[in-house]
Design an enzyme around this catalytic site. Structure first.
Site, PDB file in Angstrom:
ATOM      1  N   HIS A   9       2.653   6.429  -2.697  1.00  0.00           N
ATOM      2  CA  HIS A   9       3.633   5.342  -2.867  1.00  0.00           C
ATOM      3  C   HIS A   9       3.506   4.752  -4.282  1.00  0.00           C
ATOM      4  O   HIS A   9       3.785   3.572  -4.481  1.00  0.00           O
ATOM      5  CB  HIS A   9       3.412   4.273  -1.791  1.00  0.00           C
ATOM      6  CG  HIS A   9       4.582   3.354  -1.563  1.00  0.00           C
ATOM      7  ND1 HIS A   9       5.892   3.778  -1.538  1.00  0.00           N
ATOM      8  CD2 HIS A   9       4.637   2.008  -1.339  1.00  0.00           C
ATOM      9  CE1 HIS A   9       6.696   2.741  -1.309  1.00  0.00           C
ATOM     10  NE2 HIS A   9       5.966   1.647  -1.200  1.00  0.00           N
ATOM     11  N   HIS A  20       3.553   0.423  -7.614  1.00  0.00           N
ATOM     12  CA  HIS A  20       4.800   0.022  -6.977  1.00  0.00           C
ATOM     13  C   HIS A  20       5.925  -0.368  -7.946  1.00  0.00           C
ATOM     14  O   HIS A  20       6.639  -1.346  -7.732  1.00  0.00           O
ATOM     15  CB  HIS A  20       4.507  -1.153  -6.015  1.00  0.00           C
ATOM     16  CG  HIS A  20       5.416  -1.162  -4.798  1.00  0.00           C
ATOM     17  ND1 HIS A  20       6.645  -1.800  -4.789  1.00  0.00           N
ATOM     18  CD2 HIS A  20       5.261  -0.624  -3.563  1.00  0.00           C
ATOM     19  CE1 HIS A  20       7.194  -1.660  -3.579  1.00  0.00           C
ATOM     20  NE2 HIS A  20       6.384  -0.950  -2.822  1.00  0.00           N
ATOM     21  N   ASP A  61       3.856   1.276   4.723  1.00  0.00           N
ATOM     22  CA  ASP A  61       3.875   1.278   3.259  1.00  0.00           C
ATOM     23  C   ASP A  61       3.011   0.168   2.653  1.00  0.00           C
ATOM     24  O   ASP A  61       2.728  -0.835   3.300  1.00  0.00           O
ATOM     25  CB  ASP A  61       5.317   1.070   2.753  1.00  0.00           C
ATOM     26  CG  ASP A  61       6.184   2.311   2.937  1.00  0.00           C
ATOM     27  OD1 ASP A  61       5.763   3.211   3.681  1.00  0.00           O
ATOM     28  OD2 ASP A  61       7.270   2.359   2.340  1.00  0.00           O
ATOM     29  N   HIS A 105       5.375  -2.314   7.099  1.00  0.00           N
ATOM     30  CA  HIS A 105       4.356  -2.539   6.065  1.00  0.00           C
ATOM     31  C   HIS A 105       3.053  -2.999   6.716  1.00  0.00           C
ATOM     32  O   HIS A 105       3.066  -4.000   7.447  1.00  0.00           O
ATOM     33  CB  HIS A 105       4.854  -3.574   5.056  1.00  0.00           C
ATOM     34  CG  HIS A 105       6.055  -3.103   4.282  1.00  0.00           C
ATOM     35  ND1 HIS A 105       7.330  -3.182   4.778  1.00  0.00           N
ATOM     36  CD2 HIS A 105       6.166  -2.515   3.059  1.00  0.00           C
ATOM     37  CE1 HIS A 105       8.181  -2.675   3.897  1.00  0.00           C
ATOM     38  NE2 HIS A 105       7.509  -2.259   2.845  1.00  0.00           N
TER      39      HIS A 105
HETATM   40 ZN    ZN Z   1       6.648  -0.310  -0.865  1.00  0.00          ZN
END
Ligand code: ZN
Length: 455
Positions: free
Chosen positions: A332, A336, A282, A425
């Site tokens: 995504h 954010h 991510d 991540h």
């Molecule tokens: Zn995220």
């Protein structure tokens, strides 16, 4: 001359060598040249004869001139002085190493002898490849048998080492891996196959130009193999030095137990009977994403990247590569936010702008999945996801919190279960370190690493 022959006869005691020595004796008087030379205080007997199979090669045998000579060495003498010098240096080194080692060893007996012989593996107008076989010999025992193969360029006189010829080791590893995977018959474990993908130039012991193909001897774990590959398949793997030394002539047919004549496929269809899981990354692309992609490529793994829209334009090559390498890209959001705090129109914009950025950058790739930041989702958010499918995770490595490679690696491995979706991540270097280590280990354990949509 008969005196030399008589001395030589005394030198050699193994049955194999006795045969050779009888041959030598038979032709000694007519053809061979024997001399006694003085080297570093030793008297050495040197006898030349023609090589049985290659008349232009002289087989030279050297031994200490004593009743129980500690070494007998036979090596080829070519028409190229530079090559002969290198071969002599090489065999001298073998003798010196042995004599030193023997002097320190308590169990060395008078009748112990180092024997070095050779066979020519390949010989054409451009190259010669010689196997040097060395062994220690006593009356009832042979041990430490070892073969080393040297290849020389007959025109330049240079030795040809693997590094002179192979320019793209991973490319070679890929061919060998694909070939071995397709012709495995259960012999290689998944861990050994993955070791093959780690092949480095130091694991490649020899390259042997076989005319229309080239042989590679390499070691992986406990295994040593020689596989030959057709020249035509090696265009991207070998450098210009290789093209200079290969000739199309085939003066002899090499005996090749394994010859790759067609390029094996890199495709790895998902095996429904084998375990699989999905790694997801991510918040990227980030600075470390490209080395993660290198590892995924190397170890034949796929992943899903949930990218943040505003990161896409500066990382266009990464996005393109993620698509080209067969990974999945998920949405995504643009920057954010917690989607539950946004209006329906703002959620739509977050999703649509990111869809457009991925599509424009990648040349038409349309993400199908969306992962809401923080996993923050409710029915109102879902209703505004523009038809995309929400995709959460089953294992949270909490890598952003700990940023410790060992801890993150352990959590990835602990989370490895059938159909796991593991959250990592790719914007944190330690996370990427841990992921690369885990990718290798998971593949070695036989896991298929697939995208979320492939689960
Ligand atoms: Zn995220």
């Amino acid at each position: 001359m008969p005196e030399i022959a008589a001395r030589l006869k005394r030198l050699i005691r193994s049955r194999h060598s006795v045969l050779i020595s009888l041959c030598v004796l038979a032709v000694a008087i007519a053809l061979t040249v024997g001399i006694i030379i003085q080297v570093a205080g030793y008297r050495l007997i040197s006898i030349d004869r023609r090589d049985h199979s290659y008349p232009s090669i002289i087989a030279r045998q050297i031994a200490r001139d004593t009743p129980e000579p500690p070494f007998v060495v036979e090596y080829p003498v070519t028409k190229k002085t530079a090559i002969n010098t290198q071969i002599q240096t090489y065999t001298n080194q073998l003798v010196n190493n042995y004599m030193q080692e023997r002097s320190k060893r308590k169990d060395a007996t008078e009748d112990e002898q180092l024997q070095v012989s050779y066979t020519i593996r390949w010989y054409d107008s451009r190259t010669i490849t010689v196997d040097f076989i060395r062994q220690k010999h006593q009356t009832n025992r042979i041990w430490d048998k070892y073969t080393e193969t040297l290849t020389f360029d007959l025109v330049t006189g240079n030795q040809l080492r693997p590094a002179d010829i192979i320019k793209h080791t991973l490319g070679l590893a890929n061919i060998l891996y694909d070939y071995r995977r397709a012709n495995n018959h259960g012999q290689w474990t998944s861990a050994e196959l993955i070791d093959l993908l780690d092949l480095n130039i130091g694991s490649i012991k020899t390259v042997i130009p076989y005319g229309s193909s080239i042989g590679f001897t390499y070691s992986v774990g406990q295994r040593t193999e020689t596989v030959a590959i057709k020249k035509a398949l090696l265009a991207d793997i070998v450098g210009s030095a290789y093209h200079a030394i290969t000739s199309s002539e085939s003066p002899q047919k090499p005996t090749l137990s394994e010859l790759i004549t067609t390029m094996p496929s890199r495709d790895m269809p998902i095996d429904p009977n084998s375990k699989k899981l999905a790694l997801t990354f991510d918040d990227g692309p980030g600075e470390d994403t490209s080395r993660l992609l290198d590892a995924l490529y190397k170890y034949r793994a796929h992943a899903t990247f949930f990218v943040v829209g505003k990161n896409i334009a500066p990382a266009a090559p990464i996005i393109k590569r993620e698509v080209a390498d067969g990974h999945e890209i998920g949405n995504h959001t643009w920057d954010h936010p917690d989607l539950r705090r946004l209006s329906g129109g703002d959620i739509a914009r977050q999703i649509q702008d990111t869809q457009a950025a991925v599509s424009q950058t990648s040349g038409g790739y349309i993400p199908r999945l969306v992962r809401p930041p923080y996993g923050s989702i409710d029915n109102y958010v879902i209703a505004n996801l523009q038809g995309l499918t929400p995709a959460l995770w089953t294992v949270d490595t909490q890598d952003w919190l700990d940023r410790n490679t060992d801890v993150i690696y352990d959590r990835i491995m602990a989370g490895a279960r059938q159909d796991s979706i593991i959250l990592i991540h790719d914007i944190h270097p330690r996370s990427v370190d841990a992921a690369i280590r885990a990718v290798r280990q998971l593949r070695a354990e036989g896991w298929q690493l697939v995208t979320v949509s492939q689960l």
